[in-house]
Design an enzyme around this catalytic site. Sequence first.
Site, PDB file in Angstrom:
ATOM      1  CG  ASP A   2      -9.856   7.601   6.567  1.00  0.00           C
ATOM      2  OD1 ASP A   2      -8.762   7.550   5.950  1.00  0.00           O
ATOM      3  OD2 ASP A   2      -9.935   7.742   7.797  1.00  0.00           O
TER       4      ASP A   2
ATOM      5  CD  GLU B 276      -6.629   5.528   2.352  1.00  0.00           C
ATOM      6  OE1 GLU B 276      -7.652   5.658   3.055  1.00  0.00           O
ATOM      7  OE2 GLU B 276      -5.541   5.148   2.813  1.00  0.00           O
TER       8      GLU B 276
ATOM      9  CG  ASP C 236      -5.405   7.975   4.731  1.00  0.00           C
ATOM     10  OD1 ASP C 236      -6.258   8.699   4.176  1.00  0.00           O
ATOM     11  OD2 ASP C 236      -5.689   6.915   5.333  1.00  0.00           O
TER      12      ASP C 236
ATOM     13  CE  LYS D  77      -3.274   2.638   2.902  1.00  0.00           C
ATOM     14  NZ  LYS D  77      -4.275   2.624   3.972  1.00  0.00           N
TER      15      LYS D  77
ATOM     16  NE  ARG E 149     -11.037  -0.777   3.015  1.00  0.00           N
ATOM     17  CZ  ARG E 149     -11.711  -1.030   4.131  1.00  0.00           C
ATOM     18  NH1 ARG E 149     -12.918  -1.570   4.066  1.00  0.00           N
ATOM     19  NH2 ARG E 149     -11.190  -0.755   5.300  1.00  0.00           N
TER      20      ARG E 149
ATOM     21  CE  LYS F 242      -6.556   8.470   8.189  1.00  0.00           C
ATOM     22  NZ  LYS F 242      -7.285   7.381   8.853  1.00  0.00           N
TER      23      LYS F 242
ATOM     24  CG  ASP G 263      -1.945   5.091   5.003  1.00  0.00           C
ATOM     25  OD1 ASP G 263      -1.875   3.996   5.598  1.00  0.00           O
ATOM     26  OD2 ASP G 263      -2.978   5.508   4.455  1.00  0.00           O
TER      27      ASP G 263
HETATM   28  N1  BES Z   1      -4.416   4.327   6.820  1.00  0.00           N
HETATM   29  C1  BES Z   1      -5.611   4.068   7.543  1.00  0.00           C
HETATM   30  C2  BES Z   1      -5.448   2.982   8.599  1.00  0.00           C
HETATM   31  C3  BES Z   1      -4.515   3.296   9.745  1.00  0.00           C
HETATM   32  C4  BES Z   1      -4.997   3.912  10.876  1.00  0.00           C
HETATM   33  C5  BES Z   1      -3.196   2.948   9.701  1.00  0.00           C
HETATM   34  C6  BES Z   1      -4.155   4.202  11.933  1.00  0.00           C
HETATM   35  C7  BES Z   1      -2.338   3.230  10.749  1.00  0.00           C
HETATM   36  C8  BES Z   1      -2.821   3.860  11.863  1.00  0.00           C
HETATM   37  C9  BES Z   1      -6.712   3.609   6.576  1.00  0.00           C
HETATM   38  O1  BES Z   1      -6.666   4.160   5.315  1.00  0.00           O
HETATM   39  C10 BES Z   1      -8.023   4.004   7.183  1.00  0.00           C
HETATM   40  O2  BES Z   1      -8.230   5.161   7.325  1.00  0.00           O
HETATM   41  N2  BES Z   1      -8.837   3.022   7.519  1.00  0.00           N
HETATM   42  C11 BES Z   1     -10.117   3.277   8.091  1.00  0.00           C
HETATM   43  C12 BES Z   1     -11.113   2.332   7.444  1.00  0.00           C
HETATM   44  C13 BES Z   1     -12.517   2.630   7.774  1.00  0.00           C
HETATM   45  C14 BES Z   1     -12.934   3.977   7.231  1.00  0.00           C
HETATM   46  C15 BES Z   1     -13.418   1.547   7.200  1.00  0.00           C
HETATM   47  C16 BES Z   1     -10.039   3.036   9.592  1.00  0.00           C
HETATM   48  O3  BES Z   1      -9.322   2.105  10.010  1.00  0.00           O
HETATM   49  O4  BES Z   1     -10.630   3.788  10.327  1.00  0.00           O
HETATM   50 ZN    ZN Z   2      -4.828   4.768   4.640  1.00  0.00          ZN
HETATM   51 MN    MN Z   3      -7.654   6.044   5.212  1.00  0.00          MN
END
Ligand code: BES
Ligand code: ZN
Ligand code: MN
Length: 501
Positions: free
Chosen positions: A353, A355, A276, A271, A357, A283, A294
Amino acid sequence: MKVRHTGSSLTDVSADLLVVCVHGAPSRSEIVKELDAALEGRLLARVKALGMEGKPGESATVYSGDALSAEHLRIVGAGPEKDFRPAALKDMAADAVRAGGKLGAKTVVFALPAGAAQDLERATELAATGAQLGAYRFDKYRHQSKKPPLSVGDVQIATAAAAPSSKAPTARALTGAVRRGEAISQAVAQARDFVNIPAGDMTPAKLATEARAIARKHGLTAKVLGAAECKRLGMGMFLDVAKGSAREPKFIHLVYKPKSKPKKRVALVGKGIMFDSGGYSLKPTSGMLEMKADMSGAAAVIAAMGAVAALKVPYEVHAIAACCENMISGEAYKLGDVIKGMDGTTVEVTNTDAEGRLTLGDAITYARQKVKPDQIFDFATLTGACMVALGPYTAAVLSNDDDLAEKWLEASRAAGEDMWQMPLNTKLGEQLKSPIADMKNAGDRFGGAITAGLFLKNFVKDSPWVHVDIAGPATSSREQGAWSQGGTGFSVATIAEYLRD
Ligand code: BES
Ligand code: ZN
Ligand code: MN
């Protein structure tokens, strides 16, 4: 910093700091008794005063003056010999180098514990890896006068205490082990640098340039696709995530081919969200603060290629990373948009968010269609839910092939990277059903790491595949063992381990 091995006995090895790893109570260790005798009882007195029992993490340091050729002596607990895991040497050697740094030592001798005798070559390699990682610094952004210099310039891994010379591998074999440790630590350090450099500087184009440099150095093939080429390939999910950013997305593909006919073709997908922000599902500051990391998955697979080449692994290996930023602008993708992936899947965006996947989905389709690998591994800081489930030190492993997952987990244990398998419970797939498209990109709160895995599975189809969610261990809030603060380079060591014979 130079690392080598030495066969010298500990009583006459010359060093500024001698670090001796012992199993169990120091007072029962033959080598400690011998050193204590030379120090006229001062060593065991100190051990006793500290109440040291030889547990991992315990240590006692004494100034030896003229009593030994080593100026300082440090005894470190290695835990009971029966529980000894060689990978723990990475943390112990890193700590030894740091302890040397604190004493202003130039030369550090690190004496392996008895448990290392099981496989001295392997232990030497792991200690060399850890020593180099303990010396890792990220001070690119610090003013010259504020860069803390590391005094340690020479580390010797002493094997004599662990195994008598009659049983020891040849000097040549041990030198090879040190070199392998250096190749791995170099790749880990490279991945850390990529992660630690802020997103303002580490743009998709910059990472592509770095990837090309790795390719040139190690004789790999590098291919970098820009937005136009990705569009021609139909990578709608990747490009829609990238739309809100002023920086052009880059799709990076490195190839390593072994000299002889490869046993298998393996694709490593990372990834590569360089930053992000969350997009319109923005966020908060606290959650966004670390989002330059990220792209840790991309950093890991690209940097690991250096080790893959140096170790001359017998497989054909592809590193693939769809790199872009997830930003807000008048061009950005919106909530409710329906976007289309390279394999034709349509996705309703219910959270901008989620993104990673989307970009990974297209990268996996590219791998599947263009590379046709026997195995696909992906590495991603994919979900906060993964950290809620497993904490900050452990990666989640999700797979459609339990045998493959077990082989991967075995490699992770040997490399000393903590990973744990989670189930790809298809029942949770209900969360991804969309009323208007083939899928939604985000499920609800419960089982978030699993629904993310299920989303990716749609793109993997029947290819044997392992997904590694590194949201927790990709970064560390502080220096600990072989980890430095910031990017840890997590996954690189397991990739190298897995791809070796
Ligand atoms: N990059 C984040 C996940 C993340 C969070 C990595 C904290 C490291 C530390 C990812 O893109 C994300 O924002 N995921 C969301 C998914 C949700 C919206 C379904 C999440 O985990 O909140
Ligand atoms: Zn992310
Ligand atoms: Mn995200």
